[in-house]
Motif scaffolding. Structure first.
Motif, PDB file in Angstrom:
ATOM      1  N   ARG A 173     -78.869 -24.398-114.799  1.00 15.82           N
ATOM      2  CA  ARG A 173     -78.585 -22.956-114.518  1.00 15.82           C
ATOM      3  C   ARG A 173     -80.190 -22.426-113.949  1.00 15.82           C
ATOM      4  NH1 ARG A 173     -74.494 -23.322-118.201  1.00 15.82           N
ATOM      5  NH2 ARG A 173     -75.909 -23.152-119.886  1.00 15.82           N
ATOM      6  N   GLU A 174     -81.122 -22.857-114.615  1.00 17.25           N
ATOM      7  CA  GLU A 174     -82.444 -22.382-114.360  1.00 17.25           C
ATOM      8  C   GLU A 174     -82.814 -23.074-112.936  1.00 17.25           C
ATOM      9  OE1 GLU A 174     -85.780 -20.391-114.558  1.00 17.25           O
ATOM     10  OE2 GLU A 174     -84.278 -20.521-115.995  1.00 17.25           O
ATOM     11  N   TRP A 175     -82.464 -24.395-112.827  1.00 15.43           N
ATOM     12  CA  TRP A 175     -82.789 -25.045-111.318  1.00 15.43           C
ATOM     13  C   TRP A 175     -81.882 -24.264-110.335  1.00 15.43           C
ATOM     14  CZ3 TRP A 175     -79.190 -27.166-108.027  1.00 15.43           C
ATOM     15  CH2 TRP A 175     -79.762 -27.889-107.155  1.00 15.43           C
ATOM     16  N   ILE A 176     -80.674 -23.928-110.577  1.00 19.44           N
ATOM     17  CA  ILE A 176     -79.704 -23.113-109.522  1.00 19.44           C
ATOM     18  C   ILE A 176     -80.656 -21.779-109.255  1.00 19.44           C
ATOM     19  CG2 ILE A 176     -77.627 -21.918-109.224  1.00 19.44           C
ATOM     20  CD1 ILE A 176     -76.376 -24.184-111.019  1.00 19.44           C
ATOM     21  N   LEU A 177     -81.139 -21.160-110.244  1.00 22.03           N
ATOM     22  CA  LEU A 177     -81.673 -19.670-110.029  1.00 22.03           C
ATOM     23  C   LEU A 177     -82.933 -20.002-109.264  1.00 22.03           C
ATOM     24  CD1 LEU A 177     -81.376 -16.846-111.005  1.00 22.03           C
ATOM     25  CD2 LEU A 177     -82.823 -17.275-112.734  1.00 22.03           C
ATOM     26  N   ASN A 178     -83.801 -21.127-109.286  1.00 22.43           N
ATOM     27  CA  ASN A 178     -84.821 -21.234-108.760  1.00 22.43           C
ATOM     28  C   ASN A 178     -84.536 -21.575-107.270  1.00 22.43           C
ATOM     29  OD1 ASN A 178     -86.726 -20.580-110.639  1.00 22.43           O
ATOM     30  ND2 ASN A 178     -86.719 -22.587-111.650  1.00 22.43           N
ATOM     31  N   TYR A 179     -83.602 -22.546-107.073  1.00 21.55           N
ATOM     32  CA  TYR A 179     -83.046 -22.976-105.947  1.00 21.55           C
ATOM     33  C   TYR A 179     -82.530 -21.830-104.919  1.00 21.55           C
ATOM     34  CZ  TYR A 179     -81.201 -26.298-102.237  1.00 21.55           C
ATOM     35  OH  TYR A 179     -81.064 -26.765-101.068  1.00 21.55           O
ATOM     36  N   LEU A 180     -81.539 -21.009-105.353  1.00 20.88           N
ATOM     37  CA  LEU A 180     -81.392 -19.797-104.660  1.00 20.88           C
ATOM     38  C   LEU A 180     -82.695 -18.697-104.347  1.00 20.88           C
ATOM     39  CD1 LEU A 180     -77.996 -19.133-106.488  1.00 20.88           C
ATOM     40  CD2 LEU A 180     -78.390 -20.013-104.537  1.00 20.88           C
ATOM     41  N   ASN A 205     -85.712 -19.594-103.911  1.00 23.53           N
ATOM     42  CA  ASN A 205     -86.371 -20.117-102.755  1.00 23.53           C
ATOM     43  C   ASN A 205     -85.653 -20.512-101.447  1.00 23.53           C
ATOM     44  OD1 ASN A 205     -88.913 -20.308-104.230  1.00 23.53           O
ATOM     45  ND2 ASN A 205     -87.945 -21.673-105.542  1.00 23.53           N
ATOM     46  N   SER A 206     -84.322 -20.200-101.410  1.00 20.52           N
ATOM     47  CA  SER A 206     -83.752 -20.340-100.283  1.00 20.52           C
ATOM     48  C   SER A 206     -83.638 -19.363 -99.243  1.00 20.52           C
ATOM     49  CB  SER A 206     -82.194 -20.722-100.650  1.00 20.52           C
ATOM     50  OG  SER A 206     -81.932 -21.858-101.296  1.00 20.52           O
ATOM     51  N   SER A 207     -83.729 -19.665 -97.992  1.00 17.74           N
ATOM     52  CA  SER A 207     -83.878 -18.707 -96.908  1.00 17.74           C
ATOM     53  C   SER A 207     -82.200 -17.979 -96.512  1.00 17.74           C
ATOM     54  CB  SER A 207     -84.582 -19.163 -95.780  1.00 17.74           C
ATOM     55  OG  SER A 207     -83.850 -20.159 -95.228  1.00 17.74           O
ATOM     56  N   GLY A 208     -81.563 -18.748 -97.009  1.00 15.89           N
ATOM     57  CA  GLY A 208     -80.120 -18.086 -96.700  1.00 15.89           C
ATOM     58  C   GLY A 208     -78.938 -18.660 -97.785  1.00 15.89           C
ATOM     59  N   PRO A 209     -77.664 -18.444 -97.586  1.00 13.00           N
ATOM     60  CA  PRO A 209     -76.891 -18.668 -98.588  1.00 13.00           C
ATOM     61  C   PRO A 209     -76.711 -20.106 -98.683  1.00 13.00           C
ATOM     62  CG  PRO A 209     -75.909 -17.292 -96.912  1.00 13.00           C
ATOM     63  CD  PRO A 209     -77.420 -17.587 -96.319  1.00 13.00           C
ATOM     64  N   VAL A 210     -76.349 -20.596-100.155  1.00 14.88           N
ATOM     65  CA  VAL A 210     -76.327 -21.838-100.343  1.00 14.88           C
ATOM     66  C   VAL A 210     -74.713 -22.287-100.868  1.00 14.88           C
ATOM     67  CG1 VAL A 210     -77.091 -23.874-101.631  1.00 14.88           C
ATOM     68  CG2 VAL A 210     -78.726 -22.179-100.777  1.00 14.88           C
ATOM     69  N   THR A 211     -74.069 -23.192-100.457  1.00 15.89           N
ATOM     70  CA  THR A 211     -72.579 -23.128-100.967  1.00 15.89           C
ATOM     71  C   THR A 211     -72.677 -23.785-102.057  1.00 15.89           C
ATOM     72  OG1 THR A 211     -72.555 -25.584-100.035  1.00 15.89           O
ATOM     73  CG2 THR A 211     -71.883 -23.686 -98.462  1.00 15.89           C
ATOM     74  N   GLY A 212     -71.604 -23.500-102.984  1.00 11.40           N
ATOM     75  CA  GLY A 212     -71.382 -24.328-104.248  1.00 11.40           C
ATOM     76  C   GLY A 212     -71.147 -25.779-104.292  1.00 11.40           C
ATOM     77  N   THR A 213     -70.619 -26.313-103.215  1.00  8.37           N
ATOM     78  CA  THR A 213     -70.547 -27.721-102.848  1.00  8.37           C
ATOM     79  C   THR A 213     -71.797 -28.343-102.937  1.00  8.37           C
ATOM     80  OG1 THR A 213     -68.479 -27.553-101.886  1.00  8.37           O
ATOM     81  CG2 THR A 213     -69.584 -29.486-101.383  1.00  8.37           C
ATOM     82  N   ALA A 214     -72.990 -27.547-102.209  1.00  8.91           N
ATOM     83  CA  ALA A 214     -74.322 -28.146-101.868  1.00  8.91           C
ATOM     84  C   ALA A 214     -75.001 -28.149-103.134  1.00  8.91           C
ATOM     85  CB  ALA A 214     -74.698 -27.318-100.800  1.00  8.91           C
ATOM     86  N   LEU A 266     -76.005 -16.136-102.473  1.00  6.07           N
ATOM     87  CA  LEU A 266     -77.385 -15.592-102.273  1.00  6.07           C
ATOM     88  C   LEU A 266     -78.027 -14.837-103.181  1.00  6.07           C
ATOM     89  CD1 LEU A 266     -78.718 -15.330 -99.243  1.00  6.07           C
ATOM     90  CD2 LEU A 266     -77.474 -13.245 -99.124  1.00  6.07           C
ATOM     91  N   TYR A 267     -79.261 -14.915-103.671  1.00  8.57           N
ATOM     92  CA  TYR A 267     -80.152 -14.425-104.446  1.00  8.57           C
ATOM     93  C   TYR A 267     -80.424 -13.198-103.797  1.00  8.57           C
ATOM     94  CZ  TYR A 267     -83.287 -13.272-108.296  1.00  8.57           C
ATOM     95  OH  TYR A 267     -83.961 -12.526-109.334  1.00  8.57           O
ATOM     96  N   MET A 268     -80.074 -12.003-104.391  1.00 11.92           N
ATOM     97  CA  MET A 268     -80.639 -10.897-103.382  1.00 11.92           C
ATOM     98  C   MET A 268     -82.036 -10.529-104.191  1.00 11.92           C
ATOM     99  SD  MET A 268     -78.423 -10.024-101.432  1.00 11.92           S
ATOM    100  CE  MET A 268     -78.859  -8.301-101.022  1.00 11.92           C
TER     101      MET A 268
END
Length: 181
Positions: free
Chosen positions: A15-22, A24-33, A67-69
């Protein structure tokens, strides 16, 4: 075999990794990815996102992914507009808006039982519009405007207010902007 691929992230670390990944992402990331990168199922990711949202993390699900707002609108102008049209004009409406450099954040309708229903859209260009509409068609989903005889609200953002005003003028000319009575 690739040892990195075999490693499965567990529970709170994931969950911490997901939060950091989102974040640092410039756009939406799919659940599959996210599932592929963390070596778990997409359903596990859905559960993780739910837990993160329960902790008040500002994660939204869009038609293009999670997407992390970021807090605040980062100097963007924001305005809510009212539109009225049928399903056949949805693409025209969204294209008019994005062609003026404006992002459509969401759509809201007032349901007689549930009250305000808001769904994230997050489209900023014609490619986003096409992906959103393709997702609607693929799932045979209804548009929220179909619940309210076409009347709905959009939250729009742009680098400056004039861009939104120009989009509103074009929507008015197309007969899509809801008129005050």
């Amino acid at each position: 075999m690739n040892k990195e691929k075999e490693k499965k992230l567990l529970g709170e670390d994931r969950r911490e990794w997901i939060l950091n990944y989102l974040k640092n992402s410039s756009g939406p990331v799919t659940g599959t990815a996210l599932a592929e990168k963390s070596n778990v199922s997409r359903q596990v990711i859905v559960g993780d996102i739910t837990l993160l949202k329960a902790r008040n993390e500002p994660i939204i699900a869009t038609s293009q992914g999670y997407l992390y707002m970021r807090i605040g609108n980062q100097g963007l102008a924001e305005r809510i507009i009212a539109c009225r049209h049928d399903r056949s004009q949805a693409e025209q409406e969204l294209n008019i808006i994005v062609d003026h450099g404006v992002t459509v954040k969401d759509v809201t309708v007032e349901h007689p039982v549930y009250g305000d229903l808001t769904a994230s859209i997050m489209v900023s260009n014609r490619k986003d519009v096409q992906a959103f509409l393709k997702s609607i068609r693929k799932t045979n989903a209804s548009l929220l405007l179909e619940l309210t005889s076409g009347l709905h609200l959009h939250t729009l953002t742009a680098p400056d207010e004039q861009m939104i005003l120009n989009a509103e003028k074009a929507l008015h000319e197309a007969g899509i902007l809801a008129e005050e009575n």
